[in-house]
Design a protein around this motif. Structure first.
Motif, PDB file in Angstrom:
ATOM      1  N   ALA A 281      47.099  44.238  29.028  1.00  0.00           N
ATOM      2  CA  ALA A 281      47.071  44.860  30.665  1.00  0.00           C
ATOM      3  C   ALA A 281      47.354  43.843  31.349  1.00  0.00           C
ATOM      4  N   ALA A 282      46.100  42.732  31.365  1.00  0.00           N
ATOM      5  CA  ALA A 282      46.206  41.566  32.318  1.00  0.00           C
ATOM      6  C   ALA A 282      47.512  40.743  32.233  1.00  0.00           C
TER       7      ALA A 282
ATOM      8  N   ALA B 247      50.250  42.676  33.824  1.00  0.00           N
ATOM      9  CA  ALA B 247      50.063  42.778  35.127  1.00  0.00           C
ATOM     10  C   ALA B 247      50.490  41.167  35.750  1.00  0.00           C
TER      11      ALA B 247
ATOM     12  N   MET C  97      42.599  41.717  41.075  1.00  0.00           N
ATOM     13  CA  MET C  97      41.728  42.506  40.246  1.00  0.00           C
ATOM     14  C   MET C  97      40.893  41.909  39.377  1.00  0.00           C
TER      15      MET C  97
ATOM     16  N   PHE D  98      40.905  39.177  37.486  1.00  0.00           N
ATOM     17  CA  PHE D  98      41.418  38.475  36.347  1.00  0.00           C
ATOM     18  C   PHE D  98      41.762  36.901  36.889  1.00  0.00           C
TER      19      PHE D  98
ATOM     20  N   VAL E 202      44.067  48.330  34.840  1.00  0.00           N
ATOM     21  CA  VAL E 202      43.812  46.835  35.086  1.00  0.00           C
ATOM     22  C   VAL E 202      42.764  46.597  35.642  1.00  0.00           C
ATOM     23  N   ALA E 203      42.457  47.276  36.912  1.00  0.00           N
ATOM     24  CA  ALA E 203      41.295  46.949  37.925  1.00  0.00           C
ATOM     25  C   ALA E 203      40.095  47.409  37.186  1.00  0.00           C
TER      26      ALA E 203
ATOM     27  N   ARG F 257      43.786  51.779  43.120  1.00  0.00           N
ATOM     28  CA  ARG F 257      43.595  50.756  42.176  1.00  0.00           C
ATOM     29  C   ARG F 257      42.547  49.865  42.624  1.00  0.00           C
TER      30      ARG F 257
ATOM     31  N   LEU G  74      37.690  48.887  41.213  1.00  0.00           N
ATOM     32  CA  LEU G  74      36.840  47.551  41.204  1.00  0.00           C
ATOM     33  C   LEU G  74      35.589  48.137  41.655  1.00  0.00           C
TER      34      LEU G  74
END
Ligand SMILES: Nc1ncnc2c1ncn2[C@@H]1O[C@H](COP(=O)(O)OP(=O)(O)OP(=O)(O)O)[C@@H](O)[C@H]1O
Ligand SMILES: [Mg+2]
Lengths: 633, 256
Positions: free
Chosen positions: A492-493, A496, A507, A509, B102-103, B165, B169
């Motif tokens: 996913a990272a 992205a 987000m 990362f 992803v978040a 999104r 977080l």
């Protein structure tokens, strides 16, 4: 001091040749924003051609002139194939295809062993001229210098004063506006490629005698010096490029001298050029110049539609079923050996699927990672480490090297990274694979694989069957690992990151860590492939991991479609089949046949990129995807 | 009240041009602060400095009292910062749910090895992230979008997904860069109601860049006006709106 001055000056003639070849690259880049990686290969073709003409009784100057025309013709043909490619990076990969084609054709016609043909010498002997007691240059070298300088000055003037020069600038800066102004963009591009091809070809003809004769690899590796000079010229200024080439020429003998104290060190010239490439790429960034265009090769990765995934899996399973009897039945060593090969080259392709398809970075040095894995295994075994542990150590070494390559990649555009990694491949051939700490003095480290005869008693003395099972097992596990990585947090990272670096950072990362992990994982898999290959042939040697290998691996990955894990199986099959048909690339005696493989790989790569940058699986998936779209519309 | 976010004399210089020039501001816990100003005032650059995407040339950035000026973006995110972008930056090629996941992975732990070899943590991470993403989608009533590819969304929905999104977080301070631009009046009204709902339910502080006064006035406790990289005025919304200097800046803006 005096020693260093005369040392430096001795590099002047060859520096002028770097400059000339680099100017061929810059002329092409200025208009089309495409990097001509085949510049050295054009020189190779032209040098051989001139030599043949000469030996058939052509007068020297006529032979050279016809060869230069050949260079121009190759340039024009290249433009025609680069034109349909979307984006500078894809176009640049097309030129890699041309590198393979040209290298393949020359190897096929002339053989890959050091040719018996003499290079054409424009002026007769190589006698040195006596300048008041100083013997610095031969008369031949002086002529080269003068010719190069005059040509460089002529080209620089040509591009500043002529209408074509202006048109070139217009085309490169704003192609659409240029079109509106009635400038024939295609025509200008054709002329630039033709001119660039002629200049690169001429450089090849001139430099061949300086490189000590006609040699199918030396003339291609020459590209790294040309790349370095072109980057010093910031890919735009011809005078700066010339200065860059000359400076590199002056620098190399000094570096060679300085490194002389290390025993057995080779390839210092390429090492110097590589350093120049890296520094100028990073420096161009630092000073905010973004001359090198981007243009990512794969379109943003679409999840494979179920249909394609099912087909690809079915093909993979079918292949496995086909392979399995080879392992169960007692069909003999050769077949087991080939199963191992499929697994090993499949692993190599898989490492690129991960890097290009998932991480979204282009590497033209995957074979170098393999080489590190192979040598690492050899070194570990030399210290008494058992084979199975040694291959892991080799793979970890490769992962570390890959992470190191990933460091500049944090700052570089994909096209720039392609330049850096190709330069690394050339440098590895000359330097790394003969560097004593890594390779042993003769460039070959024994890799015995004790244990496999015991596992497979009485079957085959050297345990080929057990080894094939091992390789296949590792390959299958690696395929599942990449697929499962891709669908989890890490995947996913990575996905992205390809889409938006700022958003990925926002987000939570770390861009640095995600990218470097991607590189390391890819390097680990490639390293495993290299280690297993070393075990298969019971020795680590750089010959199997040369630059041609790096390029063909990338070619296969692109041809198959970089987004597909099952495609890696296909990659392994292709490499093995071509090896079976034409012999291994490291097998010099088979030179001509191997060259055919190289040539066809190049042709297919060029053809595929003209059709679609997504490769074979891309073509299939697009056709599958069409139907739902029709329904929706 | 405790300061969640604080800027002290922040400056960003591009060459010889000061995009941000000595900005100081404070956002307290649970407070909604509006950041307004004409085009090119330096609002987005200020956001980038706060989130760590753009290094400050001078000044300090503090989160919850901790100096984070030298910390990279992902560290600040872990400390409770979250944002949306003026130009929507959803991850192309992924579905809405995958974008949110992803978040949501900020709260999970799984490294390369765990993911590749399907070690125990992998499934848990995926499950937790998906639960979190689905919960946020349900909260914003966007569940029906979950499986759509993000590039196929109209801009209004894309902005909502970006908000979702950002909420995945679990921020303590949410930065929204022109979240209502590109929305029609009906959508804008819904959006204001939604933000009010988010605020009352989640209680996170917000820093809101917006040109539309219809969004700023009802939502904000406090408004800061920027022009030419500097803070021009600051105070309660109505007061700021009637400030002659602010009017001049905006009228000047409208003339050209
Ligand atoms: N990376 C950069 N390099 C140079 N100048 C920049 C950079 N980023 C922003 N700027 C300039 O800084 C100034 C402030 O930009 P910013 O995007 O912060 O404005 P803004 O207040 O967000 O305006 P808008 O309402 O139009 O979004 C602008 O003049 C912009 O051109
Ligand atoms: Mg802005």
């Amino acid at each position: 001091m005096k020693l260093y001055v005369s040392l430096a000056l001795s590099g002047l003639p060859i520096g002028a040749m770097y400059a000339l070849s680099a100017m061929g690259i810059v002329i092409v880049f200025k208009t089309s924003k495409v990097f001509n990686f085949a510049a050295g290969a054009i020189g190779l073709a032209c040098a051989y051609f001139a030599s043949t003409l000469h030996s058939h009784g052509f007068p020297t100057l006529l032979a050279v002139a016809v060869a230069v025309l050949l260079g121009a013709a190759i340039g024009v043909l290249m433009e025609l194939t680069v034109r349909p490619a979307k984006g500078a990076l894809t176009g640049t990969i097309v030129t890699l295809g041309w590198l393979l084609v040209l290298q393949g054709v020359v190897g096929w016609v002339y053989g890959t062993q050091v040719a018996t043909n003499e290079p054409v010498q424009i002026v007769g002997d190589g006698n040195f001229i006596d300048w008041g007691g100083v013997l610095l240059y031969s008369n031949q070298q002086v002529v080269l210098l003068v010719v190069a300088a005059v040509l460089a000055a002529g080209l620089a003037v040509f591009f500043t004063v002529t209408a074509l020069g202006t048109a070139t600038r217009a085309v490169s800066e704003a192609p659409d506006a240029a079109r509106l102004l009635g400038i024939g963009v295609n025509r200008v591009n054709l002329v630039a490629w033709g001119l660039g091809g002629a200049v690169s070809g001429f450089a090849g003809v001139l430099v061949a005698p300086l490189l000590g004769g006609l040699d199918t690899t030396k003339l291609v590796v020459f590209t790294v010096q040309a790349l370095a000079a072109a980057l010093v010229g910031r890919l735009s200024s011809l005078p700066l490029t010339f200065a860059g080439g000359v400076t590199l020429g002056l620098l190399q003998p000094i570096v060679a001298r300085a490194l002389q104290q290390f025993d057995g060190i080779k390839g210092t010239q390429e090492l110097t050029a590589f350093a120049v490439v890296l520094v100028s790429l990073l420096f161009m960034k630092r000073s905010g110049r973004r001359d090198v265009g981007g243009g990512l090769l794969p379109a943003p990765l679409q999840p494979l539609p179920r249909g394609v995934f099912a087909v690809a899996t079915a093909v993979g399973v079918a292949l496995a079923v086909l392979l399995a009897p080879l392992l169960v039945d007692d069909v003999g060593n050769a077949s087991h050996y080939n199963v191992s090969q499929v697994a090993i080259w499949g692993l190599a392709t898989l490492s690129l699927v991960l890097l290009v398809g998932v991480v979204g970075q282009v590497s033209v040095c995957q074979a170098v990672f393999m080489g590190c894995g192979a040598y690492g295994t050899g070194i570990a075994m030399g210290h008494g480490v058992p084979f199975l542990l040694a291959i892991v150590i080799g793979a970890v070494l490769a992962a570390a090297v890959a992470a190191l390559v990933g460091l500049p990649a944090l700052r570089l555009e994909p096209l720039e990274l392609a330049i850096a990694t190709l330069s690394l491949s050339f440098t590895a051939d000359r330097f790394l694979y003969s560097w004593p700490p890594l390779a042993s003095s003769d460039g070959n480290r024994p890799v015995a694989r004790p244990g496999f005869a015991n596992i497979d008693p009485g079957h085959v003395a050297n345990g080929q069957r057990a080894y094939a099972w091992l390789a296949l097992g590792i390959f299958v596990v690696a395929c599942f690992a990449v697929a499962s990585l891709r669908r989890a947090r890490t995947g996913a990272a990575l996905t992205a990151l390809r889409s938006s670096e700022p958003a990925t950072a926002a987000m939570g990362f770390s861009v640095v860590s995600v990218k470097l992990r991607g590189f390391a994982a890819s390097g680990f898999i490639a390293g495993l492939a290299g280690a297993l290959y070393a075990g298969l042939v019971q020795g680590a040697s750089g010959a199997a991991f040369d630059f041609t290998r790096s390029i063909t691996l990338l070619a296969y990955a692109v041809i198959i479609g970089v987004g597909s894990v099952p495609g890696a199986v296909l990659g392994g099959m292709i490499v093995t089949l071509t090896t079976l048909t034409f012999g291994s690339t490291s097998d010099v005696a088979n030179g001509s046949q191997v060259s055919l493989t190289t040539m066809f790989t190049g042709i297919i790569l060029i053809a595929i990129l003209a059709l679609t940058p997504e490769g074979l699986t891309g073509i299939v998936s697009r056709n599958v995807r069409k139907q739902p779209e029709l329904v929706a519309a | 009240m405790s300061a969640i976010l604080e800027l002290r004399d922040v400056g960003v210089r591009f060459g010889t041009f000061d995009a941000v020039d000595g900005v100081s501001l404070t956002v307290n816990a649970g407070e909604v602060v509006g950041l307004i100003g004409p085009n090119g005032a330096g609002k987005t650059v200020t956001f980038n400095v706060i989130t760590g995407l753009q290094p400050a040339t001078r000044g300090r950035v503090l989160l919850g009292g901790t100096d984070v000026t030298r910390q990279p973006a992902h560290v600040r995110t872990a400390m409770g910062l979250s944002r949306t972008f003026q130009v929507v930056q959803l991850f192309a090629g992924m579905s809405v749910l995958q974008n949110l996941m992803v978040a949501a992975h900020r709260h999970t732990h799984a490294g390369v090895l765990v993911d590749a070899l399907r070690l125990p943590g992998r499934g848990r991470a995926l499950r937790q992230a998906e639960e979190r993403a689905r919960a946020v989608l349900a909260f914003l009533e966007l569940s029906h979008l979950a499986d759509l590819e993000v590039t196929s969304l109209p801009v209004g929905q894309a902005r909502l997904v970006e908000l979702a999104r950002a909420l995945c977080l679990t921020p303590t301070c949410l930065l929204l860069d022109e979240p209502a631009s590109g929305l029609d009046p009906g959508e804008t009204a819904d959006f204001v109601a939604l933000l009010a709902h988010v605020r009352s339910t989640l209680g996170c502080a917000m820093l809101l860049v917006e040109h539309d006064m219809g969004v700023v006035m009802p939502l904000c406790d406090h408004v800061i006006v920027m022009d030419f990289g500097k803070v021009l005025a600051s105070g309660p919304p109505l007061e700021v709106r009637d400030d002659p200097a602010v009017r001049a800046a905006y009228l000047g803006e409208e003339v050209h």
